[in-house]
Enzyme design. Sequence first.
Site, PDB file in Angstrom:
ATOM      1  N   LYS A  34      22.227 -26.425  60.834  1.00  0.00           N
ATOM      2  CA  LYS A  34      22.396 -24.969  60.991  1.00  0.00           C
ATOM      3  C   LYS A  34      22.177 -24.278  59.654  1.00  0.00           C
ATOM      4  CE  LYS A  34      26.690 -23.149  61.051  1.00  0.00           C
ATOM      5  NZ  LYS A  34      26.955 -22.072  60.095  1.00  0.00           N
ATOM      6  N   ASN A  35      22.795 -24.809  58.598  1.00  0.00           N
ATOM      7  CA  ASN A  35      22.777 -24.110  57.311  1.00  0.00           C
ATOM      8  C   ASN A  35      21.505 -24.325  56.509  1.00  0.00           C
ATOM      9  OD1 ASN A  35      25.196 -23.078  58.021  1.00  0.00           O
ATOM     10  ND2 ASN A  35      26.424 -24.359  56.654  1.00  0.00           N
ATOM     11  N   CYS A 129      35.751 -12.444  56.746  1.00  0.00           N
ATOM     12  CA  CYS A 129      35.759 -13.285  57.947  1.00  0.00           C
ATOM     13  C   CYS A 129      37.050 -14.088  57.915  1.00  0.00           C
ATOM     14  CB  CYS A 129      34.529 -14.182  57.999  1.00  0.00           C
ATOM     15  SG  CYS A 129      34.698 -15.628  57.000  1.00  0.00           S
ATOM     16  N   ARG A 134      34.856 -13.479  51.138  1.00  0.00           N
ATOM     17  CA  ARG A 134      33.427 -13.857  51.087  1.00  0.00           C
ATOM     18  C   ARG A 134      32.533 -12.674  50.678  1.00  0.00           C
ATOM     19  NH1 ARG A 134      32.126 -17.567  56.149  1.00  0.00           N
ATOM     20  NH2 ARG A 134      30.370 -18.198  54.850  1.00  0.00           N
ATOM     21  N   ASP A 317      33.214 -27.707  54.340  1.00  0.00           N
ATOM     22  CA  ASP A 317      32.979 -27.663  55.794  1.00  0.00           C
ATOM     23  C   ASP A 317      33.470 -28.913  56.509  1.00  0.00           C
ATOM     24  OD1 ASP A 317      29.814 -25.850  55.650  1.00  0.00           O
ATOM     25  OD2 ASP A 317      31.899 -25.248  55.405  1.00  0.00           O
ATOM     26  N   ARG A 409      28.765 -21.833  67.771  1.00  0.00           N
ATOM     27  CA  ARG A 409      27.945 -21.307  66.679  1.00  0.00           C
ATOM     28  C   ARG A 409      27.358 -22.436  65.847  1.00  0.00           C
ATOM     29  NH1 ARG A 409      30.656 -16.554  63.414  1.00  0.00           N
ATOM     30  NH2 ARG A 409      28.667 -16.922  62.414  1.00  0.00           N
TER      31      ARG A 409
HETATM   32  C1  EPZ Z   1      27.691 -21.357  52.861  1.00  0.00           C
HETATM   33  O1  EPZ Z   1      28.385 -20.137  52.945  1.00  0.00           O
HETATM   34  C2  EPZ Z   1      27.752 -21.968  54.244  1.00  0.00           C
HETATM   35  N1  EPZ Z   1      27.074 -21.084  55.196  1.00  0.00           N
HETATM   36  C3  EPZ Z   1      29.213 -22.183  54.634  1.00  0.00           C
HETATM   37  O2  EPZ Z   1      29.221 -22.840  55.892  1.00  0.00           O
HETATM   38  C4  EPZ Z   1      29.871 -23.093  53.601  1.00  0.00           C
HETATM   39  O3  EPZ Z   1      31.235 -23.247  53.928  1.00  0.00           O
HETATM   40  C5  EPZ Z   1      29.730 -22.479  52.206  1.00  0.00           C
HETATM   41  O4  EPZ Z   1      28.331 -22.237  51.921  1.00  0.00           O
HETATM   42  C6  EPZ Z   1      30.279 -23.381  51.102  1.00  0.00           C
HETATM   43  O5  EPZ Z   1      29.633 -24.611  51.152  1.00  0.00           O
HETATM   44  C7  EPZ Z   1      25.717 -21.096  55.240  1.00  0.00           C
HETATM   45  O6  EPZ Z   1      25.051 -21.801  54.505  1.00  0.00           O
HETATM   46  C8  EPZ Z   1      25.090 -20.195  56.260  1.00  0.00           C
HETATM   47  P1  EPZ Z   1      29.215 -19.489  49.172  1.00  0.00           P
HETATM   48  P2  EPZ Z   1      28.245 -19.069  51.749  1.00  0.00           P
HETATM   49  O7  EPZ Z   1      28.433 -18.274  48.814  1.00  0.00           O
HETATM   50  O8  EPZ Z   1      26.932 -19.184  51.107  1.00  0.00           O
HETATM   51  C9  EPZ Z   1      32.366 -16.915  46.750  1.00  0.00           C
HETATM   52  C10 EPZ Z   1      29.855 -23.195  58.084  1.00  0.00           C
HETATM   53  O9  EPZ Z   1      30.918 -23.622  58.499  1.00  0.00           O
HETATM   54  N2  EPZ Z   1      31.278 -15.940  46.599  1.00  0.00           N
HETATM   55  O10 EPZ Z   1      28.737 -20.820  48.688  1.00  0.00           O
HETATM   56  O11 EPZ Z   1      28.657 -17.737  52.287  1.00  0.00           O
HETATM   57  C11 EPZ Z   1      32.810 -17.069  48.212  1.00  0.00           C
HETATM   58  O12 EPZ Z   1      33.778 -16.084  48.511  1.00  0.00           O
HETATM   59  C12 EPZ Z   1      29.820 -22.150  57.005  1.00  0.00           C
HETATM   60  O13 EPZ Z   1      28.721 -23.592  58.474  1.00  0.00           O
HETATM   61  C13 EPZ Z   1      31.493 -14.797  45.845  1.00  0.00           C
HETATM   62  O14 EPZ Z   1      32.582 -14.576  45.309  1.00  0.00           O
HETATM   63  O15 EPZ Z   1      29.351 -19.576  50.753  1.00  0.00           O
HETATM   64  C14 EPZ Z   1      33.369 -18.464  48.236  1.00  0.00           C
HETATM   65  O16 EPZ Z   1      34.703 -18.435  47.773  1.00  0.00           O
HETATM   66  C15 EPZ Z   1      31.205 -21.628  56.732  1.00  0.00           C
HETATM   67  N3  EPZ Z   1      30.482 -13.896  45.694  1.00  0.00           N
HETATM   68  C16 EPZ Z   1      32.514 -19.221  47.212  1.00  0.00           C
HETATM   69  O17 EPZ Z   1      31.879 -18.219  46.408  1.00  0.00           O
HETATM   70  C17 EPZ Z   1      29.246 -14.095  46.259  1.00  0.00           C
HETATM   71  O18 EPZ Z   1      28.347 -13.247  46.082  1.00  0.00           O
HETATM   72  C18 EPZ Z   1      31.411 -20.061  47.837  1.00  0.00           C
HETATM   73  O19 EPZ Z   1      30.735 -19.237  48.754  1.00  0.00           O
HETATM   74  C19 EPZ Z   1      29.047 -15.262  47.024  1.00  0.00           C
HETATM   75  C20 EPZ Z   1      30.068 -16.178  47.171  1.00  0.00           C
END
Ligand code: EPZ
Length: 429
Positions: A34-35, A129, A134, A317, A409
């Site tokens: 998915k990701n 969410c 996020r 995850d 999802r």
């Molecule tokens: C990706 O989300 C995945 N989704 C998530 O999978 C996964 O849990 C996550 O990466 C961590 O591995 C997809 O790839 C579609 P991040 P993402 O940006 O990119 C903070 C699932 O279950 N952050 O790596 O949104 C954020 O709040 C989903 O399939 C900022 O502060 O996660 C978090 O604490 C859930 N500012 C940390 O970084 C930003 O601009 C990591 O988030 C971006 C992120």
Amino acid sequence: MSAFQPNLHIVSMDKLLIQGGVPLSGEIRISGAKNAALPILCAGLLTESTLTLTNVPHLHDVTTMLKLLGQMGVQVSLDEKNGLSLGGGNIHNPLAPYEMVKTMRASILVLGPLLARCGEARVSLPGGCAIGSRPVDLHIKGLQAMGAEIDIEHGYIVAHAKRLKGARIFMDLVSVTGTENLMMAAALADGVTVIENAAREPEVVDLAVCLNAMGARVEGAGGDIITIHGVEKLHGASHHVIPDRIETGTYLVAAAACGGRVKVKDTRHDTLDAVLEKLREAGAHITLGEDWVEIERSGPLKAVNIRTAPHPAFPTDMQAQFMALNCIADGSATIIETIFENRFMHVQELIRLGASIETQGNTAVVRGVPRLDGAIVMATDLRASASLVIAGLVAQGETTVERIYHIDRGYECIEEKLSQLGARIKRVH
Ligand code: EPZ
């Protein structure tokens, strides 16, 4: 109904009914990641030609992304082999509306490609969410570093850039979609972009492989410094999406928890080292094949400590799934969630099944109990749902998991795959 049409049942409050207490055995096939599929679908915006994708999973999030791209002007078509073709020739509406973004945060991944291709974009801020606030500040900061003018107006990211310029970008936090957004934007920028402290997830690598097949020049994906030499145009390509390592890990944990012997096929094990190590530590026996992993657990289950962190460390995850495993393992274990600030929504539901868990901030202490007892529980987010299904599979008696649209999802045909393994599970509308 084509595989990518939204399944009608998803919008209603479906439930999964599980009669737990049976070991799992047999073989299942793992779907595309998915990701990886979600950012790669957005890469279709970067070319006027056709991007053909195979092994795209049939998931609600994919359907949502296809609808989002379609309303921008992308021609979406399915060919007989269930391949998916995206025609980016006529992007006339660089807009990601709130109604769609609020249902899927990954919609933010259209921002970079739209800016690179059209020079403008209006993308709704995703909002929070269940698992945390996020924010997307790192996406915006990186695009501004590349020369984009970005304002927030009425809950929308309004962005303009005549042509993005290569830049050196340091990511304060490791962000998977942040890295992916910037990588796609940089592919068509003028000059070289270096992303430092980049995410190293396999899905980032798969996107880079797809972009390079389209004529981009991305180097270093998989490491924490990615260099992108911008090019004038990208052409079409064909790409096979990598298998889903989280789906793989989820079924392996289910087999370890229930006991038995399960083989997951059409997958890769080189993206799951941290998870496989923890499964061995828990007492499971793992055999690795070319494109399959077999797990057997017949002896005692030992509780394992988990600390989530960016790849290649233990994936956030998979945290909820291992918490379910620890609920019925011998001994106590500590689970530390370092990525999201509220990813323990499954704890209260597991306690309803008889688990013994205490949380303190981002740390949970799980004390193994001899058994769980079936109950009605509610899914709150994608991986929490998987955790409740695993707990239901080991609990004595019947467990009802409500609000399983979360699970649809990210898991293709979960009840069919688990039934193939001997689980007593069915979906009720
Ligand atoms: C990706 O989300 C995945 N989704 C998530 O999978 C996964 O849990 C996550 O990466 C961590 O591995 C997809 O790839 C579609 P991040 P993402 O940006 O990119 C903070 C699932 O279950 N952050 O790596 O949104 C954020 O709040 C989903 O399939 C900022 O502060 O996660 C978090 O604490 C859930 N500012 C940390 O970084 C930003 O601009 C990591 O988030 C971006 C992120």
